[in-house]
Design a protein around this motif. Structure first.
Motif, PDB file in Angstrom:
ATOM      1  N   PRO A 223       3.820  -6.095  -6.539  1.00  0.00           N
ATOM      2  CA  PRO A 223       4.262  -5.089  -5.582  1.00  0.00           C
ATOM      3  C   PRO A 223       5.622  -4.544  -6.046  1.00  0.00           C
ATOM      4  CG  PRO A 223       3.600  -7.087  -4.465  1.00  0.00           C
ATOM      5  CD  PRO A 223       3.645  -7.394  -5.929  1.00  0.00           C
ATOM      6  N   GLN A 224       5.922  -3.324  -5.707  1.00  0.00           N
ATOM      7  CA  GLN A 224       7.158  -2.691  -6.164  1.00  0.00           C
ATOM      8  C   GLN A 224       8.389  -3.551  -5.848  1.00  0.00           C
ATOM      9  OE1 GLN A 224       7.150   0.228  -7.995  1.00  0.00           O
ATOM     10  NE2 GLN A 224       9.257  -0.289  -8.341  1.00  0.00           N
ATOM     11  N   ALA A 225       8.435  -4.161  -4.683  1.00  0.00           N
ATOM     12  CA  ALA A 225       9.592  -4.977  -4.306  1.00  0.00           C
ATOM     13  C   ALA A 225       9.748  -6.186  -5.232  1.00  0.00           C
ATOM     14  CB  ALA A 225       9.473  -5.434  -2.852  1.00  0.00           C
ATOM     15  N   ALA A 226       8.646  -6.813  -5.602  1.00  0.00           N
ATOM     16  CA  ALA A 226       8.708  -7.963  -6.509  1.00  0.00           C
ATOM     17  C   ALA A 226       9.141  -7.513  -7.901  1.00  0.00           C
ATOM     18  CB  ALA A 226       7.358  -8.662  -6.578  1.00  0.00           C
ATOM     19  N   TRP A 227       8.621  -6.371  -8.362  1.00  0.00           N
ATOM     20  CA  TRP A 227       8.999  -5.845  -9.669  1.00  0.00           C
ATOM     21  C   TRP A 227      10.493  -5.562  -9.708  1.00  0.00           C
ATOM     22  CZ3 TRP A 227       7.076  -5.715 -14.355  1.00  0.00           C
ATOM     23  CH2 TRP A 227       7.645  -4.864 -15.298  1.00  0.00           C
TER      24      TRP A 227
ATOM     25  N   PHE B 231       0.497 -13.215 -19.252  1.00  0.00           N
ATOM     26  CA  PHE B 231       0.324 -14.259 -20.264  1.00  0.00           C
ATOM     27  C   PHE B 231      -1.159 -14.605 -20.386  1.00  0.00           C
ATOM     28  CE2 PHE B 231       4.560 -15.010 -18.350  1.00  0.00           C
ATOM     29  CZ  PHE B 231       5.319 -14.687 -19.451  1.00  0.00           C
ATOM     30  N   GLU B 232      -1.547 -15.158 -21.510  1.00  0.00           N
ATOM     31  CA  GLU B 232      -2.917 -15.584 -21.787  1.00  0.00           C
ATOM     32  C   GLU B 232      -3.945 -14.475 -21.582  1.00  0.00           C
ATOM     33  OE1 GLU B 232      -1.267 -17.794 -19.308  1.00  0.00           O
ATOM     34  OE2 GLU B 232      -0.438 -19.003 -20.920  1.00  0.00           O
ATOM     35  N   SER B 233      -3.625 -13.250 -21.968  1.00  0.00           N
ATOM     36  CA  SER B 233      -4.550 -12.112 -21.958  1.00  0.00           C
ATOM     37  C   SER B 233      -4.967 -11.635 -20.572  1.00  0.00           C
ATOM     38  CB  SER B 233      -5.813 -12.425 -22.769  1.00  0.00           C
ATOM     39  OG  SER B 233      -5.473 -12.640 -24.113  1.00  0.00           O
ATOM     40  N   CYS B 234      -4.128 -11.834 -19.585  1.00  0.00           N
ATOM     41  CA  CYS B 234      -4.413 -11.246 -18.284  1.00  0.00           C
ATOM     42  C   CYS B 234      -3.420 -10.115 -18.038  1.00  0.00           C
ATOM     43  CB  CYS B 234      -4.322 -12.286 -17.166  1.00  0.00           C
ATOM     44  SG  CYS B 234      -2.649 -12.783 -16.696  1.00  0.00           S
ATOM     45  N   LEU B 235      -3.649  -9.376 -16.960  1.00  0.00           N
ATOM     46  CA  LEU B 235      -2.695  -8.385 -16.501  1.00  0.00           C
ATOM     47  C   LEU B 235      -2.030  -8.946 -15.254  1.00  0.00           C
ATOM     48  CD1 LEU B 235      -4.955  -5.213 -16.794  1.00  0.00           C
ATOM     49  CD2 LEU B 235      -3.278  -6.059 -18.447  1.00  0.00           C
ATOM     50  N   THR B 236      -0.825  -8.497 -14.977  1.00  0.00           N
ATOM     51  CA  THR B 236      -0.134  -8.964 -13.775  1.00  0.00           C
ATOM     52  C   THR B 236       0.265  -7.758 -12.947  1.00  0.00           C
ATOM     53  OG1 THR B 236       0.709 -10.865 -15.016  1.00  0.00           O
ATOM     54  CG2 THR B 236       1.712 -10.420 -12.889  1.00  0.00           C
TER      55      THR B 236
ATOM     56  N   ARG C  69       2.718 -12.190  -7.050  1.00  0.00           N
ATOM     57  CA  ARG C  69       1.979 -11.471  -8.085  1.00  0.00           C
ATOM     58  C   ARG C  69       0.483 -11.698  -7.963  1.00  0.00           C
ATOM     59  NH1 ARG C  69       5.174 -13.843 -12.609  1.00  0.00           N
ATOM     60  NH2 ARG C  69       6.580 -13.992 -10.854  1.00  0.00           N
ATOM     61  N   ILE C  70      -0.248 -10.803  -8.612  1.00  0.00           N
ATOM     62  CA  ILE C  70      -1.698 -10.912  -8.673  1.00  0.00           C
ATOM     63  C   ILE C  70      -2.090 -10.798 -10.142  1.00  0.00           C
ATOM     64  CG2 ILE C  70      -3.897  -9.901  -7.967  1.00  0.00           C
ATOM     65  CD1 ILE C  70      -2.239  -8.565  -5.624  1.00  0.00           C
ATOM     66  N   GLU C  71      -2.656 -11.857 -10.685  1.00  0.00           N
ATOM     67  CA  GLU C  71      -3.154 -11.793 -12.055  1.00  0.00           C
ATOM     68  C   GLU C  71      -4.532 -11.147 -12.036  1.00  0.00           C
ATOM     69  OE1 GLU C  71      -0.906 -15.616 -14.075  1.00  0.00           O
ATOM     70  OE2 GLU C  71      -3.041 -15.808 -13.609  1.00  0.00           O
ATOM     71  N   ILE C  72      -4.779 -10.288 -13.020  1.00  0.00           N
ATOM     72  CA  ILE C  72      -6.061  -9.602 -13.149  1.00  0.00           C
ATOM     73  C   ILE C  72      -6.687 -10.076 -14.461  1.00  0.00           C
ATOM     74  CG2 ILE C  72      -7.237  -7.382 -13.304  1.00  0.00           C
ATOM     75  CD1 ILE C  72      -4.829  -6.153 -11.829  1.00  0.00           C
ATOM     76  N   TRP C  73      -7.832 -10.716 -14.345  1.00  0.00           N
ATOM     77  CA  TRP C  73      -8.499 -11.330 -15.489  1.00  0.00           C
ATOM     78  C   TRP C  73      -9.875 -10.717 -15.712  1.00  0.00           C
ATOM     79  CZ3 TRP C  73      -6.477 -15.320 -18.423  1.00  0.00           C
ATOM     80  CH2 TRP C  73      -5.342 -15.957 -17.913  1.00  0.00           C
ATOM     81  N   ALA C  74     -10.276 -10.620 -16.949  1.00  0.00           N
ATOM     82  CA  ALA C  74     -11.689 -10.398 -17.259  1.00  0.00           C
ATOM     83  C   ALA C  74     -12.421 -11.631 -16.744  1.00  0.00           C
ATOM     84  CB  ALA C  74     -11.899 -10.236 -18.759  1.00  0.00           C
TER      85      ALA C  74
ATOM     86  N   ALA D 111       0.828  -1.205   0.000  1.00  0.00           N
ATOM     87  CA  ALA D 111       0.000   0.000   0.000  1.00  0.00           C
ATOM     88  C   ALA D 111       0.861   1.252   0.000  1.00  0.00           C
ATOM     89  CB  ALA D 111      -0.937  -0.002   1.200  1.00  0.00           C
ATOM     90  N   VAL D 112       2.016   1.179   0.636  1.00  0.00           N
ATOM     91  CA  VAL D 112       2.920   2.319   0.712  1.00  0.00           C
ATOM     92  C   VAL D 112       3.859   2.356  -0.493  1.00  0.00           C
ATOM     93  CG1 VAL D 112       4.763   3.376   2.076  1.00  0.00           C
ATOM     94  CG2 VAL D 112       2.810   2.305   3.225  1.00  0.00           C
ATOM     95  N   GLU D 113       4.428   1.209  -0.817  1.00  0.00           N
ATOM     96  CA  GLU D 113       5.430   1.121  -1.883  1.00  0.00           C
ATOM     97  C   GLU D 113       4.823   1.279  -3.271  1.00  0.00           C
ATOM     98  OE1 GLU D 113       7.150  -2.722  -1.317  1.00  0.00           O
ATOM     99  OE2 GLU D 113       8.077  -2.173   0.577  1.00  0.00           O
ATOM    100  N   GLY D 114       3.600   0.840  -3.434  1.00  0.00           N
ATOM    101  CA  GLY D 114       2.964   0.869  -4.732  1.00  0.00           C
ATOM    102  C   GLY D 114       3.158  -0.426  -5.502  1.00  0.00           C
ATOM    103  N   PHE D 115       2.678  -0.427  -6.714  1.00  0.00           N
ATOM    104  CA  PHE D 115       2.659  -1.605  -7.567  1.00  0.00           C
ATOM    105  C   PHE D 115       3.164  -1.246  -8.959  1.00  0.00           C
ATOM    106  CE2 PHE D 115      -0.720  -2.152  -4.465  1.00  0.00           C
ATOM    107  CZ  PHE D 115      -0.608  -3.475  -4.089  1.00  0.00           C
ATOM    108  N   VAL D 116       3.431  -2.290  -9.737  1.00  0.00           N
ATOM    109  CA  VAL D 116       3.646  -2.137 -11.168  1.00  0.00           C
ATOM    110  C   VAL D 116       2.693  -3.107 -11.851  1.00  0.00           C
ATOM    111  CG1 VAL D 116       5.252  -2.401 -13.097  1.00  0.00           C
ATOM    112  CG2 VAL D 116       6.057  -1.419 -10.935  1.00  0.00           C
TER     113      VAL D 116
END
Length: 153
Positions: free
Chosen positions: A49-53, A41-46, A116-121, A31-36
């Motif tokens: 967290p900033q540290a993982a990126w 893959f397969e039409s999702c978004l990933t 990571r968190i995949e974001i899917w339709a 929440a503090v560091e932010g995300f990227v």
């Protein structure tokens, strides 16, 4: 950091969705560091967290960019990468070009695993899971059978 879970969310007309509190509680520093946010893959978004990126980009910096295949991979991987911050209502604003890529309109599914968190339709995610392998045991053996098992397990 370890994320885990599957969450259904609604996206508003501006392209925002609220990050579930149960998910954010798994790694509150995000929440503090932010995300990227990036194309997955397969039409999702990933969502990373900033540290993982940072860890991923450090690993990718080891690639030999004199090799064409490596350059192509790096260009495609970073295409669309966008830093994101939670607003005061714990929402993330997804860029239109990435929403279009993932075909996300009204409903989405967050599928969280590892760092990571995949974001899917929702419709695409539901269809993906309907195509479950005929024999999950065979898939598990093929993938996990290559990993050396710890004797403590």
């Amino acid at each position: 950091m370890q994320f885990l879970g599957e969450y259904s969310c609604k996206i508003d007309a501006k392209g925002r969705f609220r990050l579930p509190a149960a998910l954010l509680a798994q790694y509150p520093a995000a929440a503090v560091e932010g995300f990227v946010l990036n194309r997955g893959f397969e039409s999702c978004l990933t969502l990373y967290p900033q540290a993982a990126w940072q860890s991923i980009t450090e690993e990718m910096q080891q690639l030999n960019l004199y090799q064409r295949q490596n350059r192509q991979f790096v260009r495609y991987f970073f295409r669309g990468a966008t830093p994101l911050q939670l607003d005061k209502q714990q929402r993330l604003l997804l860029p239109k070009n990435l929403l279009d890529y993932a075909q996300i309109a009204k409903e989405l599914v967050l599928f969280a695993y590892f760092n990571r968190i995949e974001i899917w339709a929702k419709s695409i995610y539901d269809n993906l899971l309907e195509e479950e392998p005929g024999d999950f045991a065979d898939l598990a053996e093929s993938v996990m059978g290559k990993i050396e098992q710890n004797s403590d397990v």
